[in-house]
Design a protein around this motif. Structure first.
Motif, PDB file in Angstrom:
ATOM      1  N   THR A 180       0.845  -1.203   0.000  1.00 56.29           N
ATOM      2  CA  THR A 180       0.000   0.000   0.000  1.00 56.29           C
ATOM      3  C   THR A 180       0.877   1.250   0.000  1.00 56.29           C
ATOM      4  OG1 THR A 180      -1.636  -1.227   1.257  1.00 56.29           O
ATOM      5  CG2 THR A 180      -1.851   1.151   1.288  1.00 56.29           C
ATOM      6  N   ALA A 181       0.436   2.271  -0.729  1.00 54.62           N
ATOM      7  CA  ALA A 181       1.214   3.516  -0.758  1.00 54.62           C
ATOM      8  C   ALA A 181       1.285   4.121   0.640  1.00 54.62           C
ATOM      9  CB  ALA A 181       0.560   4.507  -1.722  1.00 54.62           C
ATOM     10  N   PRO A 182       2.450   4.668   1.019  1.00 46.36           N
ATOM     11  CA  PRO A 182       2.582   5.294   2.343  1.00 46.36           C
ATOM     12  C   PRO A 182       1.489   6.320   2.628  1.00 46.36           C
ATOM     13  CG  PRO A 182       4.729   5.102   1.324  1.00 46.36           C
ATOM     14  CD  PRO A 182       3.727   4.635   0.297  1.00 46.36           C
ATOM     15  N   ALA A 183       1.065   7.052   1.600  1.00 42.73           N
ATOM     16  CA  ALA A 183       0.025   8.071   1.823  1.00 42.73           C
ATOM     17  C   ALA A 183      -1.294   7.423   2.247  1.00 42.73           C
ATOM     18  CB  ALA A 183      -0.181   8.899   0.559  1.00 42.73           C
ATOM     19  N   ARG A 204      -1.532   4.479   3.888  1.00 41.74           N
ATOM     20  CA  ARG A 204      -1.356   4.034   5.282  1.00 41.74           C
ATOM     21  C   ARG A 204      -1.466   5.231   6.228  1.00 41.74           C
ATOM     22  NH1 ARG A 204       3.033   0.802   2.986  1.00 41.74           N
ATOM     23  NH2 ARG A 204       4.538   2.220   3.943  1.00 41.74           N
ATOM     24  N   ALA A 205      -0.879   6.349   5.814  1.00 42.23           N
ATOM     25  CA  ALA A 205      -0.958   7.572   6.632  1.00 42.23           C
ATOM     26  C   ALA A 205      -2.418   7.992   6.819  1.00 42.23           C
ATOM     27  CB  ALA A 205      -0.159   8.696   5.975  1.00 42.23           C
ATOM     28  N   ALA A 206      -3.217   7.858   5.766  1.00 47.30           N
ATOM     29  CA  ALA A 206      -4.626   8.266   5.850  1.00 47.30           C
ATOM     30  C   ALA A 206      -5.394   7.388   6.843  1.00 47.30           C
ATOM     31  CB  ALA A 206      -5.275   8.203   4.465  1.00 47.30           C
ATOM     32  N   ARG A 207      -5.102   6.094   6.859  1.00 49.36           N
ATOM     33  CA  ARG A 207      -5.777   5.192   7.816  1.00 49.36           C
ATOM     34  C   ARG A 207      -5.388   5.564   9.246  1.00 49.36           C
ATOM     35  NH1 ARG A 207      -9.219   5.315   5.959  1.00 49.36           N
ATOM     36  NH2 ARG A 207      -8.663   5.659   3.824  1.00 49.36           N
ATOM     37  N   LEU A 208      -4.099   5.849   9.456  1.00 46.13           N
ATOM     38  CA  LEU A 208      -3.655   6.195  10.820  1.00 46.13           C
ATOM     39  C   LEU A 208      -4.223   7.551  11.241  1.00 46.13           C
ATOM     40  CD1 LEU A 208       0.061   4.964  10.979  1.00 46.13           C
ATOM     41  CD2 LEU A 208      -2.030   3.763  11.570  1.00 46.13           C
ATOM     42  N   ALA A 209      -4.336   8.470  10.287  1.00 39.20           N
ATOM     43  CA  ALA A 209      -4.933   9.777  10.614  1.00 39.20           C
ATOM     44  C   ALA A 209      -6.402   9.594  10.985  1.00 39.20           C
ATOM     45  CB  ALA A 209      -4.781  10.742   9.442  1.00 39.20           C
ATOM     46  N   ALA A 210      -7.087   8.697  10.283  1.00 37.37           N
ATOM     47  CA  ALA A 210      -8.492   8.414  10.617  1.00 37.37           C
ATOM     48  C   ALA A 210      -8.576   7.813  12.023  1.00 37.37           C
ATOM     49  CB  ALA A 210      -9.101   7.465   9.584  1.00 37.37           C
ATOM     50  N   ALA A 211      -7.642   6.935  12.338  1.00 35.46           N
ATOM     51  CA  ALA A 211      -7.620   6.337  13.686  1.00 35.46           C
ATOM     52  C   ALA A 211      -7.370   7.417  14.731  1.00 35.46           C
ATOM     53  CB  ALA A 211      -6.540   5.259  13.763  1.00 35.46           C
ATOM     54  N   ARG A 212      -6.423   8.304  14.446  1.00 33.46           N
ATOM     55  CA  ARG A 212      -6.146   9.409  15.378  1.00 33.46           C
ATOM     56  C   ARG A 212      -7.413  10.239  15.630  1.00 33.46           C
ATOM     57  NH1 ARG A 212      -3.370  13.788  13.470  1.00 33.46           N
ATOM     58  NH2 ARG A 212      -5.067  13.732  11.959  1.00 33.46           N
ATOM     59  N   ASP A 213      -8.142  10.563  14.553  1.00 32.45           N
ATOM     60  CA  ASP A 213      -9.361  11.371  14.707  1.00 32.45           C
ATOM     61  C   ASP A 213     -10.422  10.636  15.533  1.00 32.45           C
ATOM     62  OD1 ASP A 213      -8.086  13.253  13.197  1.00 32.45           O
ATOM     63  OD2 ASP A 213      -9.235  12.886  11.350  1.00 32.45           O
ATOM     64  N   LEU A 214     -10.571   9.349  15.291  1.00 31.23           N
ATOM     65  CA  LEU A 214     -11.538   8.562  16.073  1.00 31.23           C
ATOM     66  C   LEU A 214     -11.111   8.479  17.538  1.00 31.23           C
ATOM     67  CD1 LEU A 214     -12.132   5.708  13.478  1.00 31.23           C
ATOM     68  CD2 LEU A 214     -13.900   7.277  14.322  1.00 31.23           C
ATOM     69  N   MET A 215      -9.808   8.365  17.756  1.00 35.68           N
ATOM     70  CA  MET A 215      -9.310   8.335  19.137  1.00 35.68           C
ATOM     71  C   MET A 215      -9.595   9.663  19.825  1.00 35.68           C
ATOM     72  SD  MET A 215      -5.669   6.367  18.599  1.00 35.68           S
ATOM     73  CE  MET A 215      -5.158   6.429  20.313  1.00 35.68           C
ATOM     74  N   ALA A 222       3.699   9.349   6.089  1.00 37.62           N
ATOM     75  CA  ALA A 222       3.651  10.110   4.841  1.00 37.62           C
ATOM     76  C   ALA A 222       5.008  10.704   4.483  1.00 37.62           C
ATOM     77  CB  ALA A 222       2.606  11.220   4.967  1.00 37.62           C
ATOM     78  N   GLU A 223       5.811  11.041   5.502  1.00 35.54           N
ATOM     79  CA  GLU A 223       7.034  11.824   5.238  1.00 35.54           C
ATOM     80  C   GLU A 223       8.327  11.021   5.242  1.00 35.54           C
ATOM     81  OE1 GLU A 223       6.955  14.854   8.212  1.00 35.54           O
ATOM     82  OE2 GLU A 223       5.340  15.975   7.208  1.00 35.54           O
ATOM     83  N   TYR A 224       8.303   9.830   5.797  1.00 35.64           N
ATOM     84  CA  TYR A 224       9.547   9.082   5.988  1.00 35.64           C
ATOM     85  C   TYR A 224      10.181   8.714   4.647  1.00 35.64           C
ATOM     86  CZ  TYR A 224      12.782   5.995   8.481  1.00 35.64           C
ATOM     87  OH  TYR A 224      13.904   5.408   9.005  1.00 35.64           O
ATOM     88  N   ALA A 225      11.502   8.786   4.566  1.00 32.38           N
ATOM     89  CA  ALA A 225      12.213   8.424   3.333  1.00 32.38           C
ATOM     90  C   ALA A 225      12.468   6.915   3.341  1.00 32.38           C
ATOM     91  CB  ALA A 225      13.526   9.186   3.257  1.00 32.38           C
ATOM     92  N   LEU A 262       2.238  -0.402  11.700  1.00 33.43           N
ATOM     93  CA  LEU A 262       1.256  -0.213  10.628  1.00 33.43           C
ATOM     94  C   LEU A 262       1.725   0.866   9.652  1.00 33.43           C
ATOM     95  CD1 LEU A 262      -1.975  -0.336  12.831  1.00 33.43           C
ATOM     96  CD2 LEU A 262      -1.072  -2.175  11.368  1.00 33.43           C
ATOM     97  N   ALA A 263       2.398   1.887  10.170  1.00 32.53           N
ATOM     98  CA  ALA A 263       2.849   2.998   9.320  1.00 32.53           C
ATOM     99  C   ALA A 263       3.798   2.523   8.226  1.00 32.53           C
ATOM    100  CB  ALA A 263       3.531   4.069  10.176  1.00 32.53           C
ATOM    101  N   VAL A 264       4.637   1.542   8.538  1.00 33.51           N
ATOM    102  CA  VAL A 264       5.632   1.113   7.543  1.00 33.51           C
ATOM    103  C   VAL A 264       5.143  -0.059   6.700  1.00 33.51           C
ATOM    104  CG1 VAL A 264       7.529   1.905   9.002  1.00 33.51           C
ATOM    105  CG2 VAL A 264       6.894  -0.533   9.026  1.00 33.51           C
ATOM    106  N   GLY A 265       3.970  -0.625   7.016  1.00 35.29           N
ATOM    107  CA  GLY A 265       3.448  -1.716   6.200  1.00 35.29           C
ATOM    108  C   GLY A 265       3.531  -3.090   6.831  1.00 35.29           C
ATOM    109  N   CYS A 266       3.867  -3.153   8.124  1.00 39.71           N
ATOM    110  CA  CYS A 266       3.812  -4.432   8.839  1.00 39.71           C
ATOM    111  C   CYS A 266       2.362  -4.733   9.219  1.00 39.71           C
ATOM    112  CB  CYS A 266       4.633  -4.361  10.127  1.00 39.71           C
ATOM    113  SG  CYS A 266       6.411  -4.254   9.877  1.00 39.71           S
TER     114      CYS A 266
END
Ligand code: NAP
Ligand code: MG
Length: 477
Positions: A72-75, A77-88, A130-133, A172-176
């Motif tokens: 999955t594209a990092p962006a 994965r970032a969107a899913r984690l941002a959604a989780a943050r908002d729900l939290m 989203a930002e990690y190289a 989750l952010a890196v794709g594990c």
């Protein structure tokens, strides 16, 4: 909870199911874990005591979901984690109520720390995803950072949601993909998070939850051949065994273990501030903080003044108000045992003691305790007590202070207070420990957190924490 006012935030109702492959499903075994409220001693819910069959089903689900999530594209994965943050963030009051109930944390601390810290940490990994190289060029090579695979996460009860998020979010952010075995004492907030991650739109199998006992479900997870990395936070005794199991199978392991951190007050420091902040640091979360500054080191000239200040500060931690209970009856007996041991060893109690706090007939409360005349070799100065107990140790000069500060098997955190920043930093650089707060420096959820010596292997939080879940591949051209 019985007696809860109408309209008060809800404690997450226990689910009699495991979250595996995107669904809540019955556990293989009939056994259950009672969730007990430490403030009352009453059972507030029951969750499955999962076994190796549940763990196996969860690991298979995580394995099956891995190729898709890793690609999955990092962006995304970032969107899913941002959604989780908002729900939290939207569920902040429910997190606080749930952790208050199952851990016993006072509501203000439950909100400010147990809820707000993991919300921030989830947000930080949404940004980092989203930002990690994940790729760099080195000479004639392209070097890729790839997810390490299926992560088995085993977490303790003392900061129950934070410790889960500190592992699950970077993984989750890196794709594990992840299988979590939370502490048996605090499974409710873990179930709450599983429900949130489901709602945030993680694909089935990317995150899985198996509640159960450590030596059963935890061990099965650590030993499972399809787990690529075991990330454990807990006691050094269990961590050592998990490290051995992982080493034997040549799998990656991260260990966040115990501590006995030193609060070093150098001559010339603001004594009242250093003592008051130091006492607050220990008594927060009823002393159940792995990084707590449980040893206060004071120079001989100002030692008695520090003892008086510490005793006065302890009086402000009234059990049942600012000071919550400890997590369980077992933990209460352990802490009281150490207080008795300190007396036997010849230390002087200047606040608190082993008896139950006055008027507290229910709940697992311990009196906030300050020991003076503590020698560095005493058990109360060497071993992790994990309760509201602080020991004051006298030192002769800076070299003596450094020897004492470095004189335990641990090296997780610490503090240095000096007349100026430069002298405090110079001292901190000679401490064998992973984190040091200088003159009251604030906790930074992006700074690497982890131990020297027997306090652990690896780092959590921020970019350093993210890197733990990566492995490296080089392509040559
Ligand atoms: P623990 O007994 O080591 O438990 C930690 C986790 O490991 C729990 O989920 C536990 O399950 C599980 N576990 C127990 N035995 C196991 C086994 N044989 N195989 C696999 N998993 C097993 O620690 P705790 O009493 O919950 O927590 C307190 C300790 O954790 C303290 O020493 C503290 O310093 C340390 N800690 C360190 C950090 C850090 O970041 N460095 C943070 C927090 C806590 P059960 O819940 O069923 O026992
Ligand atoms: Mg345990």
């Amino acid at each position: 909870m019985a007696g809860q006012a109408a309209g008060a935030p809800k404690v997450f109702p226990a689910r009699d199911a495991q979250y595996i492959g995107g669904k809540w499903r019955p556990a293989a075994a009939d056994a259950r874990i009672d969730v007990v409220a430490p403030a009352t001693g009453q059972v507030i819910g029951r969750v499955p005591a999962g076994d190796a069959r549940d763990v196996d089903a969860a690991v298979r689900a995580a394995r099956a979901a891995l190729p898709g999530w890793a690609a999955t594209a990092p962006a995304e994965r970032a969107a899913r984690l941002a959604a989780a943050r908002d729900l939290m963030a939207a569920g902040r009051a429910e997190i606080a109520a749930t952790v208050s109930a199952e851990l016993g944390a006072p509501p203000a601390f439950a909100t400010a720390v147990h809820a707000d810290l993991p919300i921030r940490v989830m947000g930080s990994f949404a940004t980092l995803a989203a930002e990690y190289a994940f790729e760099e060029k080195i000479g004639n090579s392209r070097v890729f950072q790839e997810p390490v695979g299926v992560v088995g996460a085993i977490t303790p009860w003392n900061y129950p949601l934070h410790q889960i998020v500190a592992k699950a979010a970077p993984a989750l952010a890196v794709g594990c993909t992840v299988v979590l075995k939370p502490a048996e004492d605090t499974p409710l907030v873990a179930q709450w998070l599983a429900a949130v991650l489901d709602e945030a739109g993680l694909p089935a199998g990317v995150f899985n939850l198996v509640t159960g006992l450590g030596p059963v479900a935890g061990q099965a997870l650590a030993e499972h051949p399809e787990v690529d990395l075991v990330s454990f936070t807990g006691s050094t005794a269990v961590g050592r065994r998990i490290g051995a199991v992982a080493g034997g199978a040549v799998k990656r392991v991260a260990l966040e273990l115990g501590g006995k951190s030193a609060n070093v007050i150098l001559p010339g420091a603001d004594l009242a501030r250093a003592v008051n902040v130091g006492v607050a640091n220990v008594f927060a979360n009823s002393g159940q903080t792995c990084s707590a500054w449980t040893r206060m080191l004071v120079d001989a000239a100002r030692y008695e003044e520090a003892v008086e200040l510490a005793a006065a500060a302890a009086a402000k931690y009234v059990p049942g108000e600012r000071l919550g209970p400890v997590v369980s009856a077992k933990q209460r007996e352990r802490v009281r045992g150490y207080i008795r041991r300190g007396v036997e060893e010849g230390a002087r109690i200047v606040a608190g003691g082993p008896e139950a706090p006055e008027g507290m007939t229910a709940g697992y409360y311990v009196r906030p305790t300050v020991f003076a005349d503590v020698r560095p070799e005493m058990a109360i100065a060497q071993e992790e007590i994990f309760g509201p107990v602080v020991v004051l140790i006298r030192y002769e000069d800076e070299e003596d202070a450094l020897r004492i500060a470095n004189g335990t098997v641990y090296g997780l955190a610490g503090a240095v207070w000096g007349a100026d920043e430069e002298s405090a930093v110079a001292f901190a650089r000679r401490m064998e420990t992973g984190q040091v707060d200088i003159n009251g420096g604030r906790f930074n959820p992006l700074a690497p957190f982890g131990g020297y010596k027997q306090s652990g292997v690896g780092r959590e939080l921020g970019a350093h924490g993210l890197a733990e879940y990566l492995q490296t591949k080089s392509l040559q051209f």
